[in-house]
Design an enzyme around this catalytic site. Structure first.
Site, mmCIF file in Angstrom:
data_model
loop_
_atom_site.group_PDB
_atom_site.id
_atom_site.type_symbol
_atom_site.label_atom_id
_atom_site.label_comp_id
_atom_site.label_asym_id
_atom_site.label_seq_id
_atom_site.Cartn_x
_atom_site.Cartn_y
_atom_site.Cartn_z
ATOM 1 N N PRO A 11 0.789 -1.229 0.000
ATOM 2 C CA PRO A 11 0.000 0.000 0.000
ATOM 3 C C PRO A 11 0.827 1.289 0.000
ATOM 4 O O PRO A 11 1.853 1.379 0.680
ATOM 5 C CB PRO A 11 -0.834 -0.097 1.281
ATOM 6 N N ASN A 12 0.326 2.226 -0.772
ATOM 7 C CA ASN A 12 0.849 3.600 -0.868
ATOM 8 C C ASN A 12 2.134 3.718 -1.685
ATOM 9 O O ASN A 12 2.571 4.832 -1.972
ATOM 10 C CB ASN A 12 1.041 4.230 0.527
ATOM 11 N N ARG A 19 5.522 12.425 -2.599
ATOM 12 C CA ARG A 19 5.633 12.953 -1.232
ATOM 13 C C ARG A 19 6.774 12.262 -0.509
ATOM 14 O O ARG A 19 7.211 11.196 -0.898
ATOM 15 C CB ARG A 19 4.336 12.681 -0.447
ATOM 16 N N TYR A 24 11.721 8.409 1.027
ATOM 17 C CA TYR A 24 11.560 7.356 0.014
ATOM 18 C C TYR A 24 12.205 7.687 -1.331
ATOM 19 O O TYR A 24 12.130 6.869 -2.261
ATOM 20 C CB TYR A 24 10.071 7.064 -0.184
ATOM 21 N N ASN A 75 8.016 -5.904 -1.208
ATOM 22 C CA ASN A 75 7.984 -4.758 -0.298
ATOM 23 C C ASN A 75 6.530 -4.632 0.116
ATOM 24 O O ASN A 75 5.717 -4.040 -0.608
ATOM 25 C CB ASN A 75 8.470 -3.484 -0.972
ATOM 26 N N ALA A 78 3.374 -0.997 4.613
ATOM 27 C CA ALA A 78 2.870 -1.015 5.995
ATOM 28 C C ALA A 78 2.394 -2.401 6.426
ATOM 29 O O ALA A 78 2.434 -2.732 7.624
ATOM 30 C CB ALA A 78 1.740 0.002 6.147
ATOM 31 N N GLU A 99 12.837 -9.992 0.977
ATOM 32 C CA GLU A 99 12.096 -8.818 1.453
ATOM 33 C C GLU A 99 12.917 -7.571 1.160
ATOM 34 O O GLU A 99 14.140 -7.566 1.356
ATOM 35 C CB GLU A 99 11.871 -8.960 2.963
ATOM 36 N N HIS A 101 12.929 -3.104 1.465
ATOM 37 C CA HIS A 101 12.350 -1.826 1.892
ATOM 38 C C HIS A 101 13.246 -0.703 1.410
ATOM 39 O O HIS A 101 14.484 -0.825 1.460
ATOM 40 C CB HIS A 101 12.224 -1.752 3.417
ATOM 41 N N ARG A 108 13.783 3.824 12.090
ATOM 42 C CA ARG A 108 12.527 4.583 12.106
ATOM 43 C C ARG A 108 11.697 4.229 13.346
ATOM 44 O O ARG A 108 12.225 3.704 14.318
ATOM 45 C CB ARG A 108 11.793 4.325 10.787
#
Ligand code: CA2
Length: 152
Positions: A11-12, A19, A24, A75, A78, A99, A101, A108
Site C-alpha cells: 500500500p501507498n 511525497r 523514500y 515490499n 505497511a 524482502e 524496503h 525509524r
C-alpha cells in the site's frame, strides 16, 4: 526454459515520487519497475511487477505465484508490520522470497522494526532506496542458481 520472478509492492507505494522524498526518494514506482525490468533481463530473468493497496489482493497474488514464478521479491510496505495473512501466504507457497524496503526500517519508528514478512523471507534488504530492488534481484537470482546473464 524461462525463469520468472514476481515483485510485489504494498500500500501507498503507488505514491512514490510525489511525497516524502527525504524518506523514500524521488523516483516513482514506474521508474523502479523499469530499472528492475532492465536488471532482471540482464540477469536472464523474466519479471512481473505489481502493486496493490489491498492486503487480500496481495495474498491472492502470492497464492497464485506457486507454479508460475520461481521466487518472490516483496515490499509489503505497511503490511510488513501488521499482516499475518501475507506471512501465512508466503509460508504456504514455499517460494524463495527476498524482502525489500526503501528506507532503513530499523532507524525509524519502533513499530516499523518488526516484520512479519521476515519470518518467511530468506533475507531482507533495507535502507538503500530504490537500489534495494536491484540488490534483491541479485540476491534472488543467486538463490535460484543464477539463470545466467543474457547474451543479448
Ligand atoms: O521503506 C519502505 O519501503 C517501507 O516498506 C515503506 C512503507 C512503510 O510503511 C514501511 O514501514 C517501510 C510506506 C510506503 C508509503 O510510501 C509512500 C510514498 C510516497 C508518499 C507517501 C507514502
Amino acid at each position: 526454459m524461462h525463469t520468472s520472478i514476481l515483485i510485489l509492492n504494498g500500500p501507498n507505494l503507488n505514491m512514490l515520487g510525489t511525497r516524502q522524498p527525504e524518506v523514500y526518494g524521488r523516483e516513482t514506482l514506474s521508474d523502479i519497475e523499469h530499472a528492475c525490468r532492465a536488471h532482471a533481463s540482464w540477469r536472464g530473468l523474466e519479471m512481473d511487477f505489481r502493486q496493490s493497496n489491498s492486503e487480500g489482493e496481495l495474498v491472492t497474488w502470492i497464492q497464485q505465484a506457486k507454479g508460475h514464478y520461481a521466487g518472490i521479491i516483496i515490499n509489503a510496505a505497511a503490511y510488513t508490520h501488521t499482516s499475518v495473512a501475507i506471512l501465512d501466504a508466503l509460508l504456504a507457497v514455499e517460494l524463495p522470497t527476498v524482502e525489500v524496503h526503501l528506507s532503513n526500517i530499523h532507524q525509524r519508528d519502533a513499530f516499523r522494526h518488526h516484520s512479519y514478512v521476515a519470518k518467511a523471507a530468506r533475507g531482507m534488504i533495507c535502507g538503500f532506496g530504490s537500489h534495494g530492488y536491484i540488490l534483491a534481484i541479485d540476491a534472488l537470482s543467486r538463490l535460484l542458481g543464477d539463470p545466467g546473464v543474457a547474451s543479448a
